[in-house]
Design an enzyme around this catalytic site. Structure first.
Site, PDB file in Angstrom:
ATOM      1  N   ARG A 111     -34.163   3.605 -13.603  1.00  0.00           N
ATOM      2  CA  ARG A 111     -34.989   2.778 -12.728  1.00  0.00           C
ATOM      3  C   ARG A 111     -36.133   3.581 -12.105  1.00  0.00           C
ATOM      4  NH1 ARG A 111     -37.435  -0.851 -13.309  1.00  0.00           N
ATOM      5  NH2 ARG A 111     -35.583  -1.648 -14.354  1.00  0.00           N
ATOM      6  N   LYS A 146     -57.162   4.081  -0.839  1.00  0.00           N
ATOM      7  CA  LYS A 146     -56.180   3.005  -0.651  1.00  0.00           C
ATOM      8  C   LYS A 146     -55.065   3.163  -1.676  1.00  0.00           C
ATOM      9  CE  LYS A 146     -59.574  -0.114   1.367  1.00  0.00           C
ATOM     10  NZ  LYS A 146     -60.319  -1.387   1.248  1.00  0.00           N
ATOM     11  N   LYS A 178     -68.240   6.210   8.401  1.00  0.00           N
ATOM     12  CA  LYS A 178     -68.008   4.773   8.363  1.00  0.00           C
ATOM     13  C   LYS A 178     -68.340   4.140   9.716  1.00  0.00           C
ATOM     14  CE  LYS A 178     -64.399   3.471   5.897  1.00  0.00           C
ATOM     15  NZ  LYS A 178     -65.033   2.947   4.662  1.00  0.00           N
ATOM     16  N   GLU A 208     -71.812   4.866   5.304  1.00  0.00           N
ATOM     17  CA  GLU A 208     -71.605   3.456   4.958  1.00  0.00           C
ATOM     18  C   GLU A 208     -72.545   2.572   5.787  1.00  0.00           C
ATOM     19  OE1 GLU A 208     -67.471   1.532   4.666  1.00  0.00           O
ATOM     20  OE2 GLU A 208     -68.203   0.923   6.644  1.00  0.00           O
ATOM     21  N   ASP A 229     -71.829  -1.557   1.771  1.00  0.00           N
ATOM     22  CA  ASP A 229     -70.542  -2.205   2.003  1.00  0.00           C
ATOM     23  C   ASP A 229     -70.670  -3.725   2.057  1.00  0.00           C
ATOM     24  OD1 ASP A 229     -67.759  -2.305   2.606  1.00  0.00           O
ATOM     25  OD2 ASP A 229     -68.254  -2.610   4.714  1.00  0.00           O
TER      26      ASP A 229
END
Length: 291
Positions: A111, A146, A178, A208, A229
């Site tokens: 598994r 991410k 950002k 950004e 963005d």
């Protein structure tokens, strides 16, 4: 047939993954595989094959093999015999690898090995679909941060296998200013200037922005890369014209298989898609034991 050709695909150090694999196995096995211990006589030897149930791009086969090999280390050994390489396209029914040795060890690792292999192959498969849309353009497909905590090195490897490239591996290897950084610094210009003043001279500064006005501020401040963005295709096209090569342009936010080609044809340099790692479906693969 290989679907990806990338010099970085061989940069996965399996020996460095041993502590990680050991923890995975311990999580699943716990105090012992009570099913195999009660049903399968000790010392039973068998062979098994890893079989594709659907078509997909192979990634992480060596990691799956390491799971089986480590499970067999104290049980007479397990031999792993891969039949394809990462980056190849597997067709339904194809035998991807064979494993032979102690059956309890094989089932103990099954598994864990299938889980990691199916996920990495899913990432590579989705990445290859995105990369195909970019053929004939100058745009490069890149991933994001991410990723699944603890699995970043593997998931970014799978992106490379699928024909994509890696963005930052972590917060320590690139400056990306950002919205929250901009707010804290008092604007795009002050944030870029602070990064220039305080960072190592060899680091590029990326910022950004959300609109063409922000792009202008970033260019005036001397940003090396500007991340556009959540802009529309038309807005991105205008941004490319306004930038005129003064900085690299990256597009991110809302990128899908349906629109990635449209964005690529605007002339941008980079397209980043978090979906490559955060919205992927594991491929369908199985282990069949031959007694």
């Amino acid at each position: 047939v290989p679907v990806a050709s990338n010099a970085m695909t061989d940069q996965l150090d399996l020996s460095a993954l041993r502590p990680m694999v050991r923890a995975w196995l311990a999580e699943d096995v716990g105090r012992g595989d009570v099913t195999s211990r009660t049903v399968i006589p000790d010392g039973t030897v068998a062979t098994a094959r890893l079989e594709a149930r659907a078509g997909f791009t192979v990634a992480g086969l060596g990691v799956a093999g390491l799971c089986f090999e480590m499970a067999g280390e104290e049980r007479g050994g397990v031999e792993w015999d891969p039949k394809v390489e990462d980056g190849h396209r597997a067709e339904p029914g194809a035998t991807l690898a064979r494993v032979a040795g102690n059956l309890r060890a094989i089932l103990m690792a099954e598994r864990t090995a299938l889980n990691v292999f199916a996920r990495l192959s899913g990432i590579a498969t989705l990445t290859s679909a995105y990369a195909e849309k970019l053929r004939g353009t100058k745009a490069r497909l890149v991933d994001t941060r991410k990723t699944t905590p603890g699995l970043r090195v593997l998931e970014k490897y799978a992106v490379r296998v699928g024909g994509g490239s890696n963005h930052r591996h972590g917060l320590d290897d690139g400056i990306l200013i950002k919205d929250n950084h901009i707010a804290a610094a008092g604007g795009i210009g002050p944030a870029v200037r602070a990064a220039r003043m305080n960072a190592h001279h060899g680091l590029k500064v990326e910022v950004e922005v959300e609109d063409l006005a922000g792009l202008g501020e970033a260019l005036d401040a001397g940003a090396d890369i500007v991340l556009l963005d959540n802009m529309s295709v038309d807005e991105v096209r205008s941004a490319v014209e306004a930038t005129a090569g003064r900085a690299l342009l990256e597009v991110s936010g809302g990128i899908t298989l349906d629109n990635v080609e449209d964005y690529a044809r605007t002339g941008v340099d980079l397209i980043s898609a978090g979906a490559l790692t955060h919205s992927v479906h594991s491929v369908d693969v199985a282990l069949e034991v031959d007694l």
